[in-house]
Design a protein around this motif. Structure first.
Motif, mmCIF file in Angstrom:
data_model
loop_
_atom_site.group_PDB
_atom_site.id
_atom_site.type_symbol
_atom_site.label_atom_id
_atom_site.label_comp_id
_atom_site.label_asym_id
_atom_site.label_seq_id
_atom_site.Cartn_x
_atom_site.Cartn_y
_atom_site.Cartn_z
ATOM 1 N N ASP A 166 37.107 47.687 41.992
ATOM 2 C CA ASP A 166 35.923 48.491 42.281
ATOM 3 C C ASP A 166 34.710 47.602 42.530
ATOM 4 N N ALA A 167 34.565 46.537 41.723
ATOM 5 C CA ALA A 167 33.436 45.621 41.900
ATOM 6 C C ALA A 167 33.535 44.895 43.242
ATOM 7 N N ARG A 168 34.732 44.407 43.603
ATOM 8 C CA ARG A 168 34.922 43.711 44.887
ATOM 9 C C ARG A 168 34.652 44.652 46.057
ATOM 10 N N ARG A 169 35.089 45.874 45.922
ATOM 11 C CA ARG A 169 34.886 46.831 47.013
ATOM 12 C C ARG A 169 33.391 47.072 47.250
ATOM 13 N N ARG A 170 32.657 47.292 46.136
ATOM 14 C CA ARG A 170 31.223 47.536 46.293
ATOM 15 C C ARG A 170 30.514 46.310 46.885
ATOM 16 N N LEU A 171 30.956 45.113 46.474
ATOM 17 C CA LEU A 171 30.343 43.890 47.001
ATOM 18 C C LEU A 171 30.609 43.762 48.501
ATOM 19 N N MET A 172 31.839 44.017 48.919
ATOM 20 C CA MET A 172 32.159 43.895 50.347
ATOM 21 C C MET A 172 31.428 44.942 51.172
ATOM 22 N N GLN A 173 31.243 46.138 50.560
ATOM 23 C CA GLN A 173 30.503 47.175 51.288
ATOM 24 C C GLN A 173 29.042 46.784 51.502
ATOM 25 N N LEU A 196 30.352 35.898 50.764
ATOM 26 C CA LEU A 196 30.288 37.134 51.544
ATOM 27 C C LEU A 196 31.049 37.033 52.853
ATOM 28 N N GLN A 197 31.615 35.880 53.089
ATOM 29 C CA GLN A 197 32.430 35.719 54.294
ATOM 30 C C GLN A 197 33.841 36.170 53.957
ATOM 31 N N PHE A 198 34.368 37.274 54.486
ATOM 32 C CA PHE A 198 35.711 37.774 54.157
ATOM 33 C C PHE A 198 36.319 38.387 55.404
ATOM 34 N N ASP A 199 37.632 38.481 55.309
ATOM 35 C CA ASP A 199 38.399 39.099 56.396
ATOM 36 C C ASP A 199 38.057 40.587 56.424
ATOM 37 N N PRO A 200 37.705 41.143 57.516
ATOM 38 C CA PRO A 200 37.343 42.563 57.582
ATOM 39 C C PRO A 200 38.441 43.490 57.052
ATOM 40 N N GLY A 201 39.700 43.036 57.094
ATOM 41 C CA GLY A 201 40.794 43.869 56.585
ATOM 42 C C GLY A 201 40.896 43.856 55.079
ATOM 43 N N ALA A 202 40.194 42.883 54.414
ATOM 44 C CA ALA A 202 40.278 42.795 52.955
ATOM 45 C C ALA A 202 39.681 44.030 52.288
ATOM 46 N N LEU A 203 38.575 44.535 52.844
ATOM 47 C CA LEU A 203 37.960 45.734 52.281
ATOM 48 C C LEU A 203 38.925 46.905 52.333
ATOM 49 N N GLU A 204 39.605 47.045 53.440
ATOM 50 C CA GLU A 204 40.559 48.138 53.579
ATOM 51 C C GLU A 204 41.706 47.996 52.592
ATOM 52 N N LEU A 205 42.175 46.752 52.390
ATOM 53 C CA LEU A 205 43.269 46.519 51.446
ATOM 54 C C LEU A 205 42.828 46.804 50.005
ATOM 55 N N ALA A 206 41.620 46.343 49.642
ATOM 56 C CA ALA A 206 41.107 46.569 48.280
ATOM 57 C C ALA A 206 40.943 48.061 48.014
#
Length: 552
Positions: free
Chosen positions: A211-218, A289-299
């Protein structure tokens, strides 16, 4: 043993105080004089169920007190202890009855229930008579009587232990079978749930982390530009460059400022260090903050899967791992269930075999004891003028239980060729009395001498040599104990160690019953009355004197 009996205002008894002794205690008197009232009163204080109306007419209440002497090992002590009542070497029972039927009882001056009185009665008094349904005439107690005669306490204990073991094994098998059936009913669900949990493999704390990673990526796209601009403002083209220039300029003139710039130079030096740390942290955040755009979807996909599974099983997300362990254990029990059932069935089979063996040993012992008892009773019947009667102890198969598989019944046939039947159904009054006496004599070797035995007109219907045989057997039973006998037979009364006469008197149209202890002279007179009737002849006195004269 019974030491004293006090009766106040019971039926036609105004007041009686009786002191009984060890040995054979005899009560005689005319029919209707009140002998049965004595037994009714004793039964009342012992909690027996009898007449409903016992209070003397005109009295506010009837009262009976019985005093028993107890040895240190008397079984009454156990009854008193279980009831929480005081105990000693003397036991005092008191019971009051009112005209409206209310009854109140005390044991050693403590209030008690009728159930406690009856429990004490079972270890204090044993009544034998034509209407006795508590002792030898009660078929429910015949097996215990035979077992006591046989002396098979050890075999009974072994059978009870084997029964308890078999019952425990049977319950364990039933519980295991019930549990296994319940698990099998949900086997498909269990296997699907475990598969689902194993595939997802959720870990404690993972839901909060996702949940924390998702909010950060958002939030990353919205804050990246500001952080980058901040890094630029902090870097060489911004604050770091300007502060570097200021530091060089001040350092170049410091030696001419006579130390006045030392503080400024130190402060700038510290500021440069702090500025460098701030820049490093901001750059590290920017890099994160540099991440693969698909990581958010996976998380998001895994987070929603964990939360959905938690809702499905109605547990918290952090409890999914523990739930998986529990369901795996249930599946393991299911997989091992058949083996467990086989083991439990084997345990039950061994326990049942042990019970069968113990029950068979009891049955064999009972059959042997029954033959010995039948022979002993038959030998006793001959002197009682019943040599053609047949007494038989029937041991038949009954339902299994802690005391084996046998049903025991005492049966009699009064005439050769006649069918045998229960004691109280086949024998007449006089025959029944003699059967009971013969049986009791045979059981005397195993009887509890702490019991006071009472025989109510057990000699009815017999006389002469037969009555003498009855009396001698009652005397033998009283040896070392206490027997009370109500009798109309002079031959029986003559053998008593202590003799009381029960009389009915009418004074001012009021009938009362009295009981008088007899000295030797009065006893001779009473025996003569029993022999001759109202008119006592010299011959009757001589016959009475002969009855009480010890035989050489």
């Amino acid at each position: 043993m019974l030491r004293a009996l006090e009766i106040h205002d019971m039926l036609i008894i105004d007041r009686l105080d009786l002191a009984f002794q060890p040995g054979l205690n005899v009560l005689t008197g005319e029919t209707g004089a009140g002998k049965s009232i004595l037994l009714d009163s004793l039964g009342f204080v012992l909690g027996w169920r009898g007449r409903a109306e016992l209070v003397r007419k005109g009295a506010t209440q009837g009262e009976v007190t019985a005093v028993f002497e107890l040895a240190a090992d008397h079984p009454a002590h156990a009854v008193l202890a279980e009831a929480g009542l005081p105990a000693g070497d003397e036991l005092i029972l008191r019971r009051v009855n009112t005209p409206d039927g209310r009854k109140t009882a005390w044991v050693n001056d403590r209030r008690c229930s009728g159930d406690v009185l009856r429990a004490l009665s079972d270890v204090l008094v044993e009544l034998h008579g034509q209407h006795d349904d508590r002792g030898l005439l009660d078929p429910k107690g015949h097996r215990d009587i035979l077992d006591t005669y046989a002396g098979i306490d050890a075999e009974r204990a072994a059978c009870r232990s084997a029964w308890d073991t078999a019952q425990a094994a049977r319950k364990a098998l039933q519980a295991a079978q019930t549990g296994l059936d319940a698990v099998r009913a949900e086997e498909d669900f269990l296997r699907h749930a475990v598969r689902e949990l194993d595939t997802l493999d959720p870990q404690p704390g993972e839901e909060q982390e996702l949940d924390a990673r998702r909010r950060l990526m958002q939030q990353a796209e919205r804050i990246q530009d500001d952080i980058a601009r901040a890094c630029q403002a902090l870097g060489t083209e911004g604050a770091e460059g300007a502060m570097g220039d200021a530091l060089r300029w001040l350092d170049g003139v410091a030696d001419r400022a006579e130390g006045q710039l030392d503080g400024a130079l130190a402060a700038l030096d510290r500021a440069m260090t702090e500025l460098g740390e701030a820049l490093s942290e901001a750059e590290r955040c920017l890099d994160g903050l540099q991440f693969d755009p698909g990581a958010l979807e996976l998380a998001e996909e895994r987070l929603f899967a964990i939360r959905g599974l938690a809702r499905k099983h109605q547990v918290a997300p952090d409890e999914l791992a523990a739930l998986a362990d529990t369901l795996r254990a249930r599946l393991a029990a299911l997989d091992a269930g058949d083996a467990d059932l086989a083991r439990l069935r084997s345990d039950l089979s061994r326990a049942e075999a042990a019970y069968d063996s113990a029950a068979a040993a009891l049955t064999a012992a009972r059959h042997g004891a029954a033959k010995r008892l039948d022979a002993a009773v038959s030998a006793e019947l001959a002197p009682l003028k019943m040599d053609r009667a047949l007494f038989e102890t029937q041991v038949t198969e009954g339902p299994a239980g802690p005391s084996g598989r046998d049903t025991v019944a005492f049966t009699v046939a009064t005439n050769p060729g006649a069918p045998a039947g229960p004691l109280n159904k086949i024998a007449s009054g006089g025959e029944l009395s003699r059967f009971l006496l013969a049986l009791k004599v045979c059981l005397a070797q195993t009887r509890d001498t702490a019991l006071t035995m009472i025989f109510d007109e057990i000699d009815r219907g017999v006389g002469g040599a037969t009555a003498d045989a009855v009396g001698r057997r009652l005397s033998a039973l009283a040896s070392g104990g206490q027997v009370l006998v109500v009798t109309h037979s002079p031959q029986v009364a003559a053998l008593g160690d202590h003799h009381w006469r029960v009389e009915k008197r009418v004074v001012d149209d009021v009938t009362t019953s009295t009981v008088t202890p007899l000295d030797p002279e009065d006893r001779e007179t009473e025996l003569a009355r029993m022999l001759a009737g109202d008119t006592i002849t010299p011959e009757a006195r001589a016959a009475a004197r002969a009855l009480v004269t010890p035989k050489p």
